[in-house]
Design a protein around this motif. Structure first.
Motif, short mmCIF file in Angstrom:
data_model
loop_
_atom_site.label_atom_id
_atom_site.label_comp_id
_atom_site.label_asym_id
_atom_site.label_seq_id
_atom_site.Cartn_x
_atom_site.Cartn_y
_atom_site.Cartn_z
N ARG A 202 0.32 8.09 4.65
CA ARG A 202 -1.10 7.86 4.33
C ARG A 202 -1.27 6.72 3.33
N ARG A 203 -0.34 6.66 2.37
CA ARG A 203 -0.44 5.56 1.40
C ARG A 203 -0.19 4.22 2.08
N LEU A 204 0.74 4.20 3.04
CA LEU A 204 0.98 2.94 3.77
C LEU A 204 -0.30 2.52 4.49
N GLN A 205 -1.04 3.50 5.00
CA GLN A 205 -2.31 3.17 5.68
C GLN A 205 -3.31 2.61 4.68
N ARG A 206 -3.37 3.24 3.48
CA ARG A 206 -4.33 2.75 2.48
C ARG A 206 -3.94 1.34 2.02
N SER A 207 -2.63 1.14 1.80
CA SER A 207 -2.16 -0.18 1.37
C SER A 207 -2.48 -1.21 2.44
N ALA A 208 -2.20 -0.85 3.70
CA ALA A 208 -2.43 -1.78 4.81
C ALA A 208 -3.91 -2.15 4.87
N SER A 209 -4.75 -1.15 4.73
CA SER A 209 -6.18 -1.40 4.81
C SER A 209 -6.62 -2.37 3.70
N ARG A 210 -6.07 -2.21 2.49
CA ARG A 210 -6.43 -3.11 1.38
C ARG A 210 -5.99 -4.56 1.64
N LEU A 211 -4.87 -4.68 2.36
CA LEU A 211 -4.34 -6.02 2.66
C LEU A 211 -4.83 -6.54 4.01
N ALA A 212 -5.89 -5.89 4.54
CA ALA A 212 -6.48 -6.29 5.83
C ALA A 212 -5.46 -6.28 6.95
N MET A 213 -4.63 -5.22 6.94
CA MET A 213 -3.60 -5.06 7.98
C MET A 213 -3.93 -3.82 8.79
N PRO A 214 -3.39 -3.70 10.00
CA PRO A 214 -3.69 -2.51 10.81
C PRO A 214 -2.99 -1.27 10.25
N GLU A 215 -3.60 -0.11 10.44
CA GLU A 215 -2.96 1.13 9.99
C GLU A 215 -1.97 1.60 11.05
#
Ligand code: COI
Length: 367
Positions: free
Chosen positions: A97-110
């Motif tokens: 879940r944290r990887l998803q949140r990090s990805a979202s902040r960096l405009a990357m896909p979850e």
């Protein structure tokens, strides 16, 4: 449909003799297993092509966006061997879940949670022999999932191609000196993160921005640097690679609240729960650095420790700054390791190695 991570086995894996030699003294982050899990995301196709392949260098175009604009996020978690030979990991869904949140902040896909867990399970199944044996001290297989912008394009916009990968590294203690108090330098010239920035994301850029502070700390004879909030230079944030806890004689255990500039550590969250179970009074709030100095001077502050997946729980002894220093705890007792610090660390490791009942349902079996 979820990714399948089919295995292409390494044609000439590390020999058993060489592997056992490495596992006898793995250190941290310098030895790697035979395989890696990979998957690709493209704007048109989404996530696809999940596989486990022999570990090796990437072929990366020099124009790959990550090399220019640092669009990259990562995770860290461990696989533990239990006494019956099974292999488990600690709260991996939190890392997913944290990887998803990090990805979202960096405009990357979850990456879907099941694809994150699938990648870890597939890699650990392929490299199971690299998970250190039960009872060999604080050893584990450290897993490093990461995702980066692999599209060759120099325009500044979210990349249209991402590479996801998991590598694995047999690990012993993070600090070569083992469980002994580290000294910290208060970094005032450098901040790690700012309001509205990427501080709570686990992205490489945050770690890069912590390095100058770390060098400054080393130049002052300290093991690590502690970063303060960037707006007022007043409140404790974190070390760059670890969260911090202060333990008072009256049973309060305090950690900086999550303001968006601090990494949401899985170990941090678990310690808040363990502390409650121990009868301590956990508090999440802003902590002025002056409180640390005053508490150390008055003796009210009994223990300070840092925590993270890699370093688990690490006692902090001395805090230094330009013009002064204080030391928390009696360094002549138990090697300077406070009672609660040692207890929390033991409780955490006992759950992770299957020596204590997993009452919170934190462990996930991998193999
Ligand atoms: C971890 O504790 O897993 C970390 O990510 C900290 C550091 C090794 C980068």
């Amino acid at each position: 449909m979820s990714l399948s991570y089919s295995l292409s086995a390494h044609p000439s894996p590390t020999s058993e003799q060489e592997r056992e030699g490495i596992l006898a003294n793995p250190g941290f982050g310098k030895q790697f297993t035979d395989h890696m899990a990979v998957a690709t995301w493209t704007k048109g196709e989404g996530w696809h092509d999940g596989k486990v392949v022999p570990r090796g260098p990437f072929q990366l175009d020099p124009a790959a966006a990550v090399l220019h604009y640092a669009q990259e996020v990562f995770e860290g978690l461990k696989a533990f061997r239990h006494e019956d030979g099974s292999v488990w990991s600690f709260r991996p869904e939190q890392n997913a879940r944290r990887l998803q949140r990090s990805a979202s902040r960096l405009a990357m896909p979850e990456l879907p949670e099941e694809d994150f867990l699938g990648s870890i399970k597939a890699l650990v199944a392929a490299d199971e022999a690299w998970v250190p044996a039960y009872g060999t001290g604080e050893t584990s297989l450290y897993l490093r999932p990461f995702m980066f912008a692999s599209e060759a394009f120099l325009g500044v916009r979210p990349a249209h191609e991402m590479t996801y990968c998991v590598i694995a590294s047999p690990a012993g203690a993070y600090f070569p000196g083992g469980m002994k108090p580290v000294s910290l330098w208060i970094s005032t010239d450098f901040a790690r993160a700012g309001e509205g920035g990427t501080g709570s994301a686990k992205c490489g850029g945050n770690y890069a921005s912590s390095l100058a502070g770390q060098l400054e700390g080393a130049a002052h004879g300290c093991d690590q640097a502690v970063f303060l909030d960037s707006s007022t230079h007043t409140y404790i944030e974190e070390l760059g690679g670890m969260n911090l806890f202060l333990v008072y004689r009256d049973g309060r255990i305090v950690t900086p609240e999550l303001t968006g500039t601090i990494l949401e550590g899985v170990t941090r969250a678990s310690i808040l729960q363990i502390a409650k179970e121990m009868g301590l009074q956990p508090e999440e709030r802003r902590i002025p650095i002056q409180e640390w100095k005053d508490g150390a001077a008055s003796g009210e502050l009994a223990e300070v420790f840092a925590c993270g997946t890699a370093a688990v729980v690490t006692p902090v002894g001395t805090l230094k700054w330009d013009g002064g220093e204080v030391t928390v705890g009696d360094q002549s007792v138990a090697g300077g390791v406070g009672e609660n610090t040692a207890d929390i660390r033991r409780r955490l490791l006992d759950i992770q190695y299957g020596r204590a009942e997993d009452t919170n349902g934190w462990m996930t079996r991998l193999v």
